[in-house]
Design a protein around this motif. Structure first.
Motif, PDB file in Angstrom:
ATOM      1  N   GLU A   1       1.293  -1.352  -0.018  1.00 17.07           N
ATOM      2  CA  GLU A   1      -0.045   0.082   0.188  1.00 17.07           C
ATOM      3  C   GLU A   1       1.455   1.137   0.252  1.00 17.07           C
ATOM      4  OE1 GLU A   1      -1.558   3.584   1.377  1.00 17.07           O
ATOM      5  OE2 GLU A   1      -0.298   2.472   2.729  1.00 17.07           O
ATOM      6  N   GLN A   2       1.936   0.905   1.314  1.00 17.21           N
ATOM      7  CA  GLN A   2       2.881   2.152   0.682  1.00 17.21           C
ATOM      8  C   GLN A   2       3.791   2.660  -0.766  1.00 17.21           C
ATOM      9  OE1 GLN A   2       4.766   0.746   4.009  1.00 17.21           O
ATOM     10  NE2 GLN A   2       4.442   2.839   5.492  1.00 17.21           N
TER      11      GLN A   2
ATOM     12  N   ARG B   1       0.682   3.994  -3.141  1.00 13.10           N
ATOM     13  CA  ARG B   1      -0.106   5.080  -2.606  1.00 13.10           C
ATOM     14  C   ARG B   1       0.283   6.107  -3.438  1.00 13.10           C
ATOM     15  NH1 ARG B   1       0.759   6.727   3.229  1.00 13.10           N
ATOM     16  NH2 ARG B   1       0.557   4.528   3.735  1.00 13.10           N
TER      17      ARG B   1
ATOM     18  N   SER C   1       3.084   7.902  -7.472  1.00 11.67           N
ATOM     19  CA  SER C   1       3.503   7.040  -6.535  1.00 11.67           C
ATOM     20  C   SER C   1       5.217   6.277  -6.760  1.00 11.67           C
ATOM     21  CB  SER C   1       2.612   5.962  -6.273  1.00 11.67           C
ATOM     22  OG  SER C   1       2.649   4.856  -7.060  1.00 11.67           O
TER      23      SER C   1
END
Length: 163
Positions: A36-37, A40, A48
């Motif tokens: 997710e990080q 993101r 991202s």
């Protein structure tokens, strides 16, 4: 410890070392992040960390391999989608793609003289020297973007992994 450009190195060696310093920073900016990080979107345009890695892999293949008629792996995405991360693409997959592009680019850099010319996708004649300088600029620019994005994600800062 971060790589250093040789203080008294030759031109090609110094250019390649400079590119490698920024490439190493790119890799560490996604190191240790969860899926997710890494994917993101951190800007209104959707930038991202993982999208920047994917973009840099594509341009390494484009500039160093396609420009000089060297082997490049086929892309599974359209060129204009190089910063978009699809749901089925993982951090591991994109980082491996970047490592393969970097290795292919290094083979071209090592095999060709700085004066060797190739043809860009825009039809312009460019030298290996120009491509190295261009890729140092592009990679450094995006590594700087990644510095900011990573700091916003978890507070990690710097141009290399902490000791």
């Amino acid at each position: 410890m971060s790589r250093r450009v040789p203080l008294t190195g030759g031109e090609k060696e110094s250019l390649h070392a400079s590119l490698d310093r920024h490439r190493d920073a790119v890799l560490w900016k996604v190191d240790g992040l969860d899926e997710e990080q890494a994917r993101r979107p951190m800007t209104p345009s959707g930038t991202s960390l993982l999208g920047l890695v994917k973009h840099l892999a594509a341009v390494e293949y484009g500039w160093f391999c396609q420009t000089f008629g060297r082997e490049a792996e086929p892309l599974w995405f359209a060129p204009e989608e190089d910063m978009e991360i699809r749901p089925e693409e993982s951090t591991e997959q994109i980082v491996a793609f970047y490592r393969r592009a970097r290795a292919a680019a290094d083979r071209a850099i090592n095999a060709l003289d700085l004066e060797t010319t190739g043809t860009s996708w825009a039809g312009e004649t460019v030298s290996m020297r120009w491509v190295l300088i261009h890729m140092i600029e592009d990679t450094a620019r995006h590594a700087g973007h990644m510095d900011i994005l990573r700091e916003l994600i978890d507070g990690a800062v710097g141009d290399h992994r902490p000791a």
